[in-house]
Design a protein around this motif. Sequence first.
Motif, mmCIF file in Angstrom:
data_model
loop_
_atom_site.group_PDB
_atom_site.id
_atom_site.type_symbol
_atom_site.label_atom_id
_atom_site.label_comp_id
_atom_site.label_asym_id
_atom_site.label_seq_id
_atom_site.Cartn_x
_atom_site.Cartn_y
_atom_site.Cartn_z
ATOM 1 N N ASN A 117 -1.818 8.515 12.494
ATOM 2 C CA ASN A 117 -3.152 9.014 12.306
ATOM 3 C C ASN A 117 -3.613 8.368 10.885
ATOM 4 O O ASN A 117 -4.782 8.714 10.416
ATOM 5 C CB ASN A 117 -3.037 10.497 12.080
ATOM 6 C CG ASN A 117 -2.907 11.003 13.529
ATOM 7 O OD1 ASN A 117 -3.357 10.473 14.469
ATOM 8 N ND2 ASN A 117 -1.988 12.038 13.490
ATOM 9 N N MET A 118 -2.869 7.568 9.962
ATOM 10 C CA MET A 118 -3.427 6.922 8.997
ATOM 11 C C MET A 118 -3.636 5.732 8.880
ATOM 12 O O MET A 118 -2.747 4.722 9.637
ATOM 13 C CB MET A 118 -2.317 7.116 7.864
ATOM 14 C CG MET A 118 -2.000 8.514 7.517
ATOM 15 S SD MET A 118 -0.878 8.877 5.992
ATOM 16 C CE MET A 118 -1.899 8.545 4.657
ATOM 17 N N THR A 119 -4.743 5.322 8.346
ATOM 18 C CA THR A 119 -5.125 3.924 8.334
ATOM 19 C C THR A 119 -4.324 3.169 7.163
ATOM 20 O O THR A 119 -3.731 3.931 6.134
ATOM 21 C CB THR A 119 -6.829 3.649 8.100
ATOM 22 O OG1 THR A 119 -7.028 4.189 6.733
ATOM 23 C CG2 THR A 119 -7.633 4.331 8.913
ATOM 24 N N VAL A 161 -3.045 5.159 3.814
ATOM 25 C CA VAL A 161 -1.896 4.862 3.087
ATOM 26 C C VAL A 161 -1.653 4.301 1.587
ATOM 27 O O VAL A 161 -1.162 4.926 0.663
ATOM 28 C CB VAL A 161 -0.949 3.787 3.932
ATOM 29 C CG1 VAL A 161 0.403 3.507 3.193
ATOM 30 C CG2 VAL A 161 -0.586 4.316 5.279
ATOM 31 N N GLU A 162 -2.620 3.446 1.218
ATOM 32 C CA GLU A 162 -2.652 2.704 -0.155
ATOM 33 C C GLU A 162 -3.348 4.254 -1.058
ATOM 34 O O GLU A 162 -2.964 3.948 -2.299
ATOM 35 C CB GLU A 162 -3.541 1.633 -0.388
ATOM 36 C CG GLU A 162 -3.061 0.435 0.445
ATOM 37 C CD GLU A 162 -1.720 0.019 -0.258
ATOM 38 O OE1 GLU A 162 -1.668 0.154 -1.536
ATOM 39 O OE2 GLU A 162 -0.688 -0.263 0.645
ATOM 40 N N GLN A 163 -4.340 4.762 -0.693
ATOM 41 C CA GLN A 163 -4.791 5.934 -1.424
ATOM 42 C C GLN A 163 -3.661 6.836 -1.746
ATOM 43 O O GLN A 163 -3.536 7.257 -2.657
ATOM 44 C CB GLN A 163 -5.978 6.419 -0.681
ATOM 45 C CG GLN A 163 -7.280 5.764 -0.777
ATOM 46 C CD GLN A 163 -8.179 6.295 0.163
ATOM 47 O OE1 GLN A 163 -8.150 7.267 0.908
ATOM 48 N NE2 GLN A 163 -9.496 6.048 -0.137
ATOM 49 N N ALA A 164 -2.753 7.458 -0.606
ATOM 50 C CA ALA A 164 -1.633 8.346 -0.878
ATOM 51 C C ALA A 164 -0.811 7.709 -1.762
ATOM 52 O O ALA A 164 -0.329 8.246 -2.577
ATOM 53 C CB ALA A 164 -1.195 8.660 0.381
ATOM 54 N N MET A 165 -0.563 6.322 -1.558
ATOM 55 C CA MET A 165 0.431 5.694 -2.558
ATOM 56 C C MET A 165 -0.166 5.541 -3.856
ATOM 57 O O MET A 165 0.627 5.987 -4.955
ATOM 58 C CB MET A 165 0.981 4.449 -2.092
ATOM 59 C CG MET A 165 1.762 4.146 -0.773
ATOM 60 S SD MET A 165 3.218 5.149 -0.866
ATOM 61 C CE MET A 165 4.253 4.475 -1.789
ATOM 62 N N THR A 199 8.672 6.467 1.130
ATOM 63 C CA THR A 199 7.480 7.048 1.344
ATOM 64 C C THR A 199 6.447 6.353 1.961
ATOM 65 O O THR A 199 5.644 6.666 2.866
ATOM 66 C CB THR A 199 6.753 7.532 -0.229
ATOM 67 O OG1 THR A 199 7.943 8.444 -0.849
ATOM 68 C CG2 THR A 199 5.799 8.041 -0.078
ATOM 69 N N ARG A 200 6.296 5.061 1.569
ATOM 70 C CA ARG A 200 5.542 4.053 2.131
ATOM 71 C C ARG A 200 5.751 3.829 3.651
ATOM 72 O O ARG A 200 4.762 3.759 4.260
ATOM 73 C CB ARG A 200 5.368 2.644 1.264
ATOM 74 C CG ARG A 200 4.671 1.468 2.093
ATOM 75 C CD ARG A 200 4.380 0.468 1.225
ATOM 76 N NE ARG A 200 3.924 0.465 0.127
ATOM 77 C CZ ARG A 200 2.488 0.671 -0.242
ATOM 78 N NH1 ARG A 200 1.802 0.427 0.583
ATOM 79 N NH2 ARG A 200 2.093 0.353 -1.508
ATOM 80 N N GLU A 201 7.115 3.640 3.971
ATOM 81 C CA GLU A 201 7.589 3.370 5.220
ATOM 82 C C GLU A 201 6.989 4.596 6.157
ATOM 83 O O GLU A 201 6.516 4.517 7.543
ATOM 84 C CB GLU A 201 8.931 3.450 5.285
ATOM 85 C CG GLU A 201 9.503 2.079 4.947
ATOM 86 C CD GLU A 201 10.969 1.832 5.018
ATOM 87 O OE1 GLU A 201 11.456 2.458 5.803
ATOM 88 O OE2 GLU A 201 11.593 0.873 4.031
#
Length: 171
Positions: A118-120, A124-128, A109-111
Amino acid sequence: MNETTVKSIGLKYGVILGAVSIAFFLVVYLLDMVGNQALSWLIFVFIGGILFLAMKEFKEGNEGFMSFGEGMRNGMLSIGVGSLISTIFSYIFMKFIATDYLETIEDITRERLEENPNMTEEQVEQAMQASSAFMTAEASAIFGILYTVVIGLIICLIVSAIMKKDKPGGI
């Protein structure tokens, strides 16, 4: 005499669906193909094929007739039983056998998020962080059942509509 009922066919093909789902999961895991999106679509083909076989057998046992409702009951019983069997297996697998499985999913998922231009890094950290609550065997089991039932319902609607054949003069 072997009676062909929605229950008998639904249970039979639910067990078959559960076994096929477990076998598919294990093959994907053992071949280290977890996260392969093309393969994840293949299970829908299996579901559709198994539902088709279940409804075909039901029709053959009922003089070639099956109402839409009988098809739906047959298919959803198959989906429910198959989903329950495969979910119990995957829960045991993630919780006690391959305890690192969810970490693998998290890494994949992280990869994928990091590959999105389009993601900073902050996004990415917020989504994780948001997805971490769902990265447990329990949450996977609950969402696995819900996902399978919803997808199964859609496939069941299609297969039932195609396979139905009402009795002449029947409702």
